[in-house]
Each structure stands twice: as structure tokens, then as C-alpha cells.
Motif scaffolding. Sequence first.
Motif, short mmCIF file in Angstrom:
data_model
loop_
_atom_site.label_atom_id
_atom_site.label_comp_id
_atom_site.label_asym_id
_atom_site.label_seq_id
_atom_site.Cartn_x
_atom_site.Cartn_y
_atom_site.Cartn_z
N PHE A 10 -1.40 0.80 -9.73
CA PHE A 10 -2.60 0.49 -8.97
C PHE A 10 -3.12 -0.91 -9.30
CE2 PHE A 10 -7.14 -0.02 -8.56
CZ PHE A 10 -7.29 0.21 -7.21
N ARG A 11 -3.17 -1.24 -10.57
CA ARG A 11 -3.66 -2.58 -10.95
C ARG A 11 -2.79 -3.67 -10.35
NH1 ARG A 11 -3.82 -0.31 -16.22
NH2 ARG A 11 -2.23 -1.82 -16.77
N LYS B 111 -13.83 -3.52 2.08
CA LYS B 111 -13.26 -2.29 1.55
C LYS B 111 -14.40 -1.31 1.28
CE LYS B 111 -10.73 -0.71 -2.56
NZ LYS B 111 -10.08 -1.18 -3.81
N THR C 62 -3.15 -7.67 -3.59
CA THR C 62 -3.76 -7.57 -2.26
C THR C 62 -5.21 -8.04 -2.20
OG1 THR C 62 -4.43 -5.26 -2.65
CG2 THR C 62 -2.26 -5.64 -1.61
N ARG C 63 -5.80 -8.31 -3.32
CA ARG C 63 -7.24 -8.65 -3.38
C ARG C 63 -7.65 -9.71 -2.36
NH1 ARG C 63 -7.81 -9.44 -8.89
NH2 ARG C 63 -8.07 -7.20 -9.02
N MET D 241 0.83 -1.20 0.00
CA MET D 241 0.00 0.00 0.00
C MET D 241 0.86 1.25 0.00
SD MET D 241 -3.23 1.04 0.23
CE MET D 241 -2.67 2.12 -1.08
N LEU E 246 -7.00 4.76 -11.11
CA LEU E 246 -7.47 3.37 -11.07
C LEU E 246 -7.03 2.56 -12.28
CD1 LEU E 246 -11.09 3.95 -9.72
CD2 LEU E 246 -9.05 3.27 -8.42
N ASP F 100 -3.66 -3.83 -6.63
CA ASP F 100 -4.99 -4.43 -6.48
C ASP F 100 -4.94 -5.94 -6.64
OD1 ASP F 100 -7.86 -4.06 -6.13
OD2 ASP F 100 -8.03 -4.60 -8.24
N ASN G 221 2.30 1.84 -3.43
CA ASN G 221 1.27 2.38 -4.31
C ASN G 221 1.07 3.87 -4.05
OD1 ASN G 221 -1.02 2.26 -6.20
ND2 ASN G 221 -2.27 2.42 -4.37
#
Length: 96
Positions: free
Chosen positions: A72-73, A86, A79-80, A22, A67, A76, A25
Motif C-alpha cells: 500500500f505504501r 480522494k 500515485t500521490r 491500483m 494502510l 500511495d 494493490n
Amino acid sequence: MYAVTVEFSLKSGNMNVFLPLMEHNARTSVRAEPDCLQFDVCSDPARPDHVFLYELYSNAKAFELHLATAHFRDFDAKTRDMIAEKHVRTYSEVQR
């Protein structure tokens, strides 16, 4: 100005992996996205599986572009499976 807040509730035991991803990012967003003006990552030792983000963008379009970025991708995707819940909220500046 366009503000975004995000609250993450992580699955237990994921903070040590999630937080560095995080933070990377967030740093990359501020450095590489001219319209990402601020990106704060906050945690609270009393809530060890909770992370709060405060992000400022020039406008809503800048957040949409965020996004779509590769960083970011990547964040994402990595960490999904660590996230239990969220909540994303957005705010536009009130014009006076």
C-alpha cells in the motif's frame, strides 16, 4: 465486518498508469492480507478520470494494518501526484 469505500478523481490523463497500480494493490491486498476479504476496483467509461473502490475487512484494525503494508505504501507513493481528489468513507456492520 468493516467496509471501506474510496473515490478517486484523477488528474486528466493518468488513468492508464493509475489503474494497473491500483489493480496490483487490490490483488496483493486480498492475497497477502488474511483479513482483507474483498477489494473491488471499479471505473466508469462515462467518467474517465474517476475510480471507485469497495473494500471489506474483518474489522477496523485490519484496515489500519492494510494502510501500513509495504504494497500500500508503494502504491500511495507512486500515485500521490496523479490524484486530484480522494474521499475515503468507512462503515461498520450494524449489529442487530
